[in-house]
Design an enzyme around this catalytic site. Structure first.
Site, PDB file in Angstrom:
ATOM      1  N   TYR A 112       0.828  -1.219   0.000  1.00 54.43           N
ATOM      2  CA  TYR A 112       0.000   0.000   0.000  1.00 54.43           C
ATOM      3  C   TYR A 112       0.855   1.259   0.000  1.00 54.43           C
ATOM      4  O   TYR A 112       2.057   1.201   0.143  1.00 54.43           O
ATOM      5  CB  TYR A 112      -1.071  -0.019   1.087  1.00 54.43           C
ATOM      6  CG  TYR A 112      -0.703  -0.081   2.562  1.00 54.43           C
ATOM      7  CD1 TYR A 112       0.526   0.311   3.063  1.00 54.43           C
ATOM      8  CD2 TYR A 112      -1.667  -0.522   3.476  1.00 54.43           C
ATOM      9  CE1 TYR A 112       0.798   0.268   4.433  1.00 54.43           C
ATOM     10  CE2 TYR A 112      -1.394  -0.569   4.845  1.00 54.43           C
ATOM     11  CZ  TYR A 112      -0.161  -0.164   5.301  1.00 54.43           C
ATOM     12  OH  TYR A 112       0.095  -0.202   6.637  1.00 54.43           O
ATOM     13  N   GLU A 113       0.170   2.374  -0.221  1.00 55.27           N
ATOM     14  CA  GLU A 113       0.831   3.682  -0.282  1.00 55.27           C
ATOM     15  C   GLU A 113       1.801   3.760  -1.460  1.00 55.27           C
ATOM     16  O   GLU A 113       2.883   4.331  -1.359  1.00 55.27           O
ATOM     17  CB  GLU A 113       1.557   3.929   1.037  1.00 55.27           C
ATOM     18  CG  GLU A 113       1.388   5.310   1.626  1.00 55.27           C
ATOM     19  CD  GLU A 113       0.251   6.082   1.052  1.00 55.27           C
ATOM     20  OE1 GLU A 113      -0.872   5.887   1.522  1.00 55.27           O
ATOM     21  OE2 GLU A 113       0.476   6.901   0.135  1.00 55.27           O
TER      22      GLU A 113
END
Ligand code: FAD
Length: 595
Positions: free
Chosen positions: A438-439
């Site tokens: 993620y990110e």
């Protein structure tokens, strides 16, 4: 699993001696920030994380979360009261503007505190992580009306925040997102659905402010047509009181490999006509605004890597001293496994990677403070901005990659007991696995480093970093205190980055080349940078040891850890360089049948 004990000594040392925290404090004019204040904050945060959050980590993982028939997320026992504890302690407001009830402290001082939250309980810590990024995005981009409406309760933590980018067809590539917005008087109506929204619904905070990317009716195609909106779960009256429920809700929760206690929601917006949202920044400039949040979150996700690595290391170390098995070299009776050379290798690898990651993350965050608040001239702020820009993908990419290695080694140190759930180390491994995804997946971080952070300035930011490392290696002070072989290995790794940079710039218009080598380039640059910062820590530790009549053992250990990194981790750099030199041929020449 042992309870988490925050390594406050190493945290304070890293801030002070590696990340030049007090130079930053002086240059940025934080006149109230003293050594005593830093110690007091770290000590209090250590108590909170160790005694309140850590005991909820395993039980939270076991209990998980559920969505009840009213569409509310039921969090594990203890989570809501821990959250209230966090709000009452003012932990969420450390780095924010006093005008919005923040405490006006440096961002980099909030970083060790956040490390503690994530190490103690990563699933719980994600709620404040997202909130802090949302505050930052609103603070930097929204107009006064929107700021006044949302910021104070968000800064205090009474309201939390989320980030709503991802849609089923729109993950790494946000150009394809479909959620729509249309103006309706002084606000907008949002319709669409988002997936994977962390802490998208819960009852721990009084309200939730969703930051949602959506498209206006006549918006240009692609990323140039995306706008950002603040969409509260409960509408907010002019006097700040909560009004009726907005038209947005969690439709379902994902069942995940790890972070079981963090609700990852499918969110529906506007099923009954449209969710009320307020524009943040300008129309069609939403992605740039969201980047304020994403840059912050990328650094803190990197920090999560350090945090979970520290937690896994603490568990492995405790087990290695406790578990007796076989007779180690030099012993005559059964030994605790910590005496076996291979276990020592694993523990030192874990320790060296974790401490180097901490150096990298804290230094990246002080660069952010310097870029933003330095009272020096604009040129100096631009210099630190370049450094922060380079550091962001390194922190996110490297620290989350090493978290995989460290949490896996923690299982290995536990043998079969690591593979079963009782000891708790398996949870760290499962929880850590999301970090490179993620990110912005780490592949995307690597492309960011090679694209925006190398090609765009023709290597200026990377060259400044390399010049700092070379200056360090060549200084009399360094050569006097540290082992020659450690400095030689660091100088060698630095030379490898120089060669890699040259290759990248020579082939900068060849997208296949850049895409093929980007990951190795990121790992090479980060390993070298992290090795440098750990060696910088060793230099100060060596000096402090020499100046003391009774040097503390941890100072000696600091030097030994840097030597270990140089002997056993820096050699990885030659492999990364070899892969960069090999270029794209062995990946791009393949046809689909080769896979
Ligand atoms: C637990 C969890 C929490 C999350 N929280 C949030 C949240 O709060 N808010 C939110 O908006 N999203 C959230 N996400 C979504 C997350 O950010 C995305 O999963 C991530 O950005 C990757 O997108 P994707 O899953 O669609 O993968 P894809 O984009 O389909 O990518 C699949 C693989 O292909 C690679 N890839 C794709 N494109 C490229 C490219 N251009 N170059 C090189 N490689 C590429 C990727 O590296 C990846 O490994 C969360 C996800 C999870 C699992």
């Amino acid at each position: 699993m042992t309870e988490y004990k925050a390594p406050t000594q190493d945290m304070a040392f890293t801030l002070r001696e590696v990340a030049s925290f007090f130079d930053m404090v002086k240059t940025c004019g934080y006149s109230d920030v003293s050594d005593e204040l830093v110690s007091a904050i770290l000590d209090e945060a250590a108590k909170f994380s160790g005694s309140v959050l850590s005991p909820l980590n395993k039980s939270g993982d076991r209990a998980g979360i559920s969505l009840n028939t009213n569409g509310e997320v039921v969090t594990p026992e203890g989570f809501a009261s821990a959250y209230q504890h966090y709000v009452d302690g003012g932990w969420g407001s450390l780095q924010f503007d006093p005008h919005y009830d923040g405490q006006g402290l440096p961002f980099s001082l909030a970083i060790p505190v956040q490390e503690m939250l994530h190490a103690a309980n990563m699933a719980w810590g994600l709620c404040p992580l997202l909130s802090q990024g949302a505050v930052e995005a609103i603070f930097e981009n929204a107009n006064t009306k929107v700021k006044d409406l949302f910021l104070r309760p968000m800064v205090s933590g009474r309201w939390s925040g989320t980030m709503n980018l991802t849609e089923p067809q729109s993950g790494s590539d946000l150009a394809t997102l479909r959620t729509s917005a249309r103006q309706n008087g002084d606000h907008y109506l949002i319709r669409g659905s988002k997936i994977f929204i962390t802490w998208g619904e819960h009852e721990m905070a009084e309200n939730i402010v969703h930051l949602v990317l959506a498209r206006l009716p006549d918006a240009p195609a692609g990323v140039k047509g995306i706008s950002l909106f603040a969409v509260p779960k409960y509408l907010v009256n002019k006097d700040g009181a909560l009004g009726e429920r907005n038209d947005c809700r969690a439709l379902s929760l994902e069942h995940k490999l790890g972070i079981h206690a963090s609700p990852t929601c499918v969110m529906g917006f506007g099923d009954n006509g449209g969710a009320v949202g307020y524009l943040v920044g300008e129309e069609n400039k939403g992605l740039a605004c969201m980047f304020t949040m994403m840059n912050n979150a990328r650094l803190t996700v990197g920090l999560q890597g350090v945090a979970i690595a520290e937690r896994a290391y603490q568990d492995a170390r405790a087990y290695a001293f406790d578990r007796v098995q076989g007779i180690a070299p030099g012993d005559s009776t059964p030994s605790p496994i910590v005496r076996h050379p291979d276990v020592r290798r694993m523990l030192m690898t874990m320790k060296a990677l974790t401490e180097a990651g901490r150096c990298l993350a804290y230094t990246g965050c002080t660069a952010v403070d310097m870029a933003k608040s330095s009272n020096e001239n604009a040129e100096s702020r631009q210099y630190y901005q370049r450094r922060a820009d380079v550091m962001t993908p390194l922190v996110k990419g490297w620290c989350t990659e090493i978290a995989q290695e460290v949490t896996s080694l923690a299982i290995q140190c536990h043998g079969g007991m690591g593979f079963v759930e009782e000891t708790g180390v398996a949870q760290h491994y499962r929880d850590a696995r999301i970090l490179p995804i993620y990110e912005g997946t780490n592949g995307i971080q690597a492309l960011d480093l090679i694209g925006r952070k190398t090609r765009r300035d023709q290597g200026a930011g990377i060259n400044e970093l390399l010049s700092d490392i070379k200056q360090f290696c060549n200084s009399d002070r360094t050569q006097r205190e540290l082992k020659a072989s450690t400095l030689e290995r660091l100088a060698q790794a630095t030379a490898f980055v120089e060669i890699a940079l040259e290759r990248v710039l020579e082939n900068q218009h060849d997208e296949a080349f850049c895409g093929s080598v980007a990951f190795s380039y990121m790992m090479l640059t980060a390993t070298t940078n992290a090795g440098w910062l750990l060696t910088k820590a060793a230099l100060r530790a060596a000096e402090l040891s020499r100046q003391s009549s009774q040097p503390a053992p941890w100072l000696k250990a600091k030097v030994q850890t840097a030597d270990f990194f140089a002997d056993h981790i820096l050699p990885r750099c030659s492999g990364y360089l070899a892969s960069i030199v090999a270029g794209s041929e062995s990946t791009m020449a393949l046809d689909e049948a080769s896979f």
